[in-house]
Design an enzyme around this catalytic site. Structure first.
Site, PDB file in Angstrom:
ATOM      1  N   ASP A  36     -10.632  62.807   5.532  1.00 53.85           N
ATOM      2  CA  ASP A  36     -10.736  64.240   5.840  1.00 53.85           C
ATOM      3  C   ASP A  36     -11.613  64.892   4.773  1.00 53.85           C
ATOM      4  O   ASP A  36     -11.806  64.362   3.683  1.00 53.85           O
ATOM      5  CB  ASP A  36      -9.347  64.877   5.926  1.00 53.85           C
ATOM      6  CG  ASP A  36      -9.371  66.200   6.683  1.00 53.85           C
ATOM      7  OD1 ASP A  36     -10.469  66.630   7.091  1.00 53.85           O
ATOM      8  OD2 ASP A  36      -8.302  66.809   6.853  1.00 53.85           O
ATOM      9  N   ASP A  43     -15.164  71.420   8.186  1.00 54.97           N
ATOM     10  CA  ASP A  43     -15.058  72.531   9.128  1.00 54.97           C
ATOM     11  C   ASP A  43     -14.523  73.780   8.444  1.00 54.97           C
ATOM     12  O   ASP A  43     -14.143  73.738   7.278  1.00 54.97           O
ATOM     13  CB  ASP A  43     -14.135  72.135  10.297  1.00 54.97           C
ATOM     14  CG  ASP A  43     -12.809  71.547   9.824  1.00 54.97           C
ATOM     15  OD1 ASP A  43     -12.816  70.831   8.798  1.00 54.97           O
ATOM     16  OD2 ASP A  43     -11.771  71.797  10.451  1.00 54.97           O
ATOM     17  N   CYS A  91      22.388  56.232  11.744  1.00 58.97           N
ATOM     18  CA  CYS A  91      21.230  55.399  12.042  1.00 58.97           C
ATOM     19  C   CYS A  91      21.523  53.979  11.589  1.00 58.97           C
ATOM     20  O   CYS A  91      22.073  53.769  10.515  1.00 58.97           O
ATOM     21  CB  CYS A  91      19.983  55.938  11.343  1.00 58.97           C
ATOM     22  SG  CYS A  91      18.505  55.017  11.779  1.00 58.97           S
ATOM     23  N   CYS A 132      18.346  51.066   7.289  1.00 50.29           N
ATOM     24  CA  CYS A 132      19.715  51.522   7.047  1.00 50.29           C
ATOM     25  C   CYS A 132      20.696  50.356   6.979  1.00 50.29           C
ATOM     26  O   CYS A 132      21.770  50.482   6.391  1.00 50.29           O
ATOM     27  CB  CYS A 132      20.138  52.533   8.106  1.00 50.29           C
ATOM     28  SG  CYS A 132      19.195  54.066   7.992  1.00 50.29           S
ATOM     29  N   CYS A 187      19.028  51.470  11.794  1.00 54.82           N
ATOM     30  CA  CYS A 187      17.738  50.775  11.801  1.00 54.82           C
ATOM     31  C   CYS A 187      17.728  49.716  10.701  1.00 54.82           C
ATOM     32  O   CYS A 187      18.649  49.648   9.891  1.00 54.82           O
ATOM     33  CB  CYS A 187      16.598  51.767  11.612  1.00 54.82           C
ATOM     34  SG  CYS A 187      16.492  52.426   9.948  1.00 54.82           S
TER      35      CYS A 187
END
Ligand code: GUN
Ligand code: ZN
Length: 652
Positions: free
Chosen positions: A92, A127, A275, A280, A277
């Site tokens: 960027d 920009d 959670c 976790c 996942c």
């Protein structure tokens, strides 16, 4: 280099592929914002790819340029060397710092050249960040200066270029900016929306995207600056956003917050193992609070990244399933701001329609705007014109067309006047013969599960108590065949227009219905299958059916015209690649069946559209039409052409 290939789609949303010098990006994709200083980056880019499957990143060329030690390394080893990452890196330009700090201290040509020097895969034009609070004059000036810089940047750079789309909250300026960006950019990056996302202004975001969308070149990749909350991915994808970027995962981690597709949760509130996942499993969320600050931040960042990566996968799967509207509605159920955004989106139906598929495999009501999806609006609009001139309709109590009920439902009076019946469906009154069409036929709403007084299930009266008052009807007639005939004619007319029906009058037709559901399955002509019905209630021609129907439809209706070079391949059954499309019927949509013809209207194949007509020839990679039946397989030589008008080309 560059070039976008669309592989699967659901409306404007697409699964695609963008080639970069450091490998392809499979879209939709999230590019996590990486700090160019590795000591300030809690999760290394290679880890992002290895553990979370996030294979491309974005970093700030401006911060790199402004920080001497980073600049030195980047100039010596390239941005990939600095980040120690060999996947696609987008950079960027510093406009975000203009937003955050009110100024940016670099010239546009210098920061562009720097991005080139350090080997950025996707460089961004510097920009003007147009704030949502900008006046029209300010916004216009921002768009104009961004455009001037983009034009110069295009002259200076051969690699992939991201050109921001600005314009604040002014739709005409967003449109103009998108149009300009489409001429210079490879990646069209909708910007100036970070304040909208931070303030949950999803209706404004929807209006920005709706305004820009028709001007965004379909063959280019669309990026939305600052979308990093997983709650917003599905919403943005609905408008055809291919790339997301954000530092949210890190920003929220610093604040001690967890990101979920359902919303944001402060870690301190978590007392349960909500959670499970893989992260976790290792360290439950309930244990994170007790960790040292730096460790906690890293783990929160990782957790947030994992949720983002998973939601991108969920969005991609929904696109493949044709279920993105449902997903967006479910996500919107989590927050009124998203619901308001969705309401703003459905007000922009017209923007969605050109890419709106002919049908999907299911239609489930999951939210308050379900009945306002583009597929519904389009169906109801067509219904209005369908009804005109067809006389009066009488209410019919039964929705599905079951043979036993049809047998008892007269289609005409003793005098031969047609009797028109309509059912009161969840989408309102629909002529009985059209109730198998998508989205009516597969519509699953609340009534289907409600046995209470509102249920219409089994509502057809057992005796002969259909309301025939005022009708002079012959007694004891089996109306099954007349119904099949009417339904066949109606479905042909609905899809292929009144000319298609002419061929059927007096033809030796038979139709098969499913024994179980009673739905039409196919039409045979003299014993040969001519049309097959999909679950969407649309008849689709076999090769034999195409030979019958094609000569009847006025050129270029229902046709896709191919370059003569590609004709032999299509006639041999190969898919039609987009770059060989010359023109055709611009009323077709993805999923439509079409005749693939050469410029002299010789029939080569029948196929289903993957791309919308306005995308054909523009998205130059990949398949435009998947061939389902073709000339060569049936030994039919293309016939001699008659005099034909010039084939129309699609306008963007
Ligand atoms: N990052 C977040 N928003 C923007 C924007 O509008 N322009 C650029 N270049 N970067 C951004
Ligand atoms: Zn977890």
């Amino acid at each position: 280099m560059g070039g976008f290939e669309l592989r699967e789609r659901d409306g404007l949303a697409r699964i695609g592929r963008l080639e970069t010098p450091h490998g392809a990006i499979e879209t939709p994709a999230l590019l996590p914002v990486i700090h160019p200083d590795p000591t300030r980056q809690p999760v290394a880019p290679t880890e992002l790819r290895r553990r979370f499957g996030l294979g491309a990143v974005i970093t700030s060329a401006y911060i790199t340029w402004r920080t001497p030690p980073l600049k030195e390394i980047a100039e010596e080893k390239g941005i990939h060397g600095l980040l120690q990452f060999d996947g696609p890196v987008m950079t960027d330009s510093g406009a975000f710092q203009q937003h955050a700090y009110g100024h940016v201290e670099v010239e546009p040509d210098r920061i562009l050249a720097f991005q080139g020097r350090i080997g950025s895969d996707i460089a961004t034009v510097l920009d003007i960040f147009v704030e949502p609070t900008a006046t029209e004059a300010e916004a216009r000036a921002g768009v104009e200066l961004t455009t001037v810089r983009a034009k110069q940047a295009r002259l200076d750079r051969t690699g992939l270029l991201a050109v921001p789309v600005q314009g604040g909250l002014f739709p005409e300026l967003r449109f103009q900016s998108a149009l300009e960006a489409s001429t210079t950019g490879d990646i069209l990056a909708v910007g100036g929306v970070v304040p909208l996302l931070e303030q949950y202004r999803f209706p404004d975001l929807a209006r920005v995207l709706l305004a820009a969308r028709p001007a965004l070149a379909p063959e280019k990749v669309v990026h939305l600056f600052g979308t990093g909350h997983p709650a917003s991915f599905a919403f943005a994808a609905l408008f055809g956003v291919d790339l997301f970027d954000s530092s949210s995962y890190l920003k929220f981690a610093r604040r001690g917050s967890l990101l979920f597709p359902e919303g944001t949760v402060p870690l301190e509130r978590i007392r349960e193992a909500t959670c499970r996942c893989f992260l976790c499993e290792e360290t439950p969320l309930t244990k994170l609070a007790g960790l040292p600050a730096e460790e906690r931040e890293r783990r929160l960042s990782e957790h947030n990244l994992l949720m983002c990566a998973q939601e991108i996968s969920v969005v991609r799967q929904a696109i493949r399933d044709g279920a993105l509207w449902e997903l967006v509605e479910r996500r919107a159920g989590n927050h009124p701001a998203l619901q308001a955004g969705l309401r703003a989106a459905v007000r922009g139906t017209r923007v969605f329609l050109p890419a709106e598929p002919e049908s999907r495999t299911s239609f489930r009501v999951v939210g308050s705007t379900s009945g306002l999806r583009p597929s519904v609006i389009r169906f109801l609009a067509r219904l209005r014109s369908w009804r005109s001139g067809k006389g009066e309709f009488r209410p019919h109590p039964w929705v599905p067309l079951i043979p036993s009920t049809l047998r008892r439902t007269p289609t005409r009076t003793r005098a031969g006047e047609p009797i028109r019946w309509e059912c009161f469906t969840a989408l309102g009154p629909v002529p009985l013969e059209l109730t198998e069409l998508y989205p009516v036929g597969c519509y699953v709403g609340l009534d289907e599960f409600d046995d209470g007084p509102s249920a219409r299930k089994n509502a057809f009266p057992p005796g002969d108590s259909l309301d025939l008052t005022g009708l002079d009807v012959e007694e004891g007639v089996d109306w099954g065949d007349p119904w099949t005939q009417r339904q066949v004619m109606s479905s042909m007319e609905w899809r292929y227009g009144p000319e298609s029906v002419a061929a059927f009058v007096g033809a030796p037709l038979t139709a098969e219905r499913s024994a179980r559901s009673g739905r039409l399955r196919s039409i045979s002509w003299d014993g040969s299958k001519a049309f097959i019905y999909g679950n969407d209630g649309v008849p689709r021609p076999t090769w034999f059916g195409a030979l019958k129907l094609h000569p009847l439809l006025p050129f270029p209706a229902s046709r896709i015209i191919v370059d003569p070079d590609a004709a032999p391949f299509v006639a041999a059954g190969k898919s039609l690649f987009s770059r060989f499309v010359r023109g055709g019927d611009s009323a077709l949509v993805p999923g439509s069946s079409a005749f693939v013809v050469d410029p002299d209207d010789r029939l080569l194949a029948v196929g289903r559209l993957v791309l919308a007509p306005y995308e054909m020839g523009r998205i130059t990679r990949g398949v435009a039409v998947r061939v389902t039946a073709h000339a060569r397989a049936h030994g039919t030589e293309p016939e001699d052409p008659e005099e034909l008008p010039e084939p129309p080309t699609f306008s963007p």
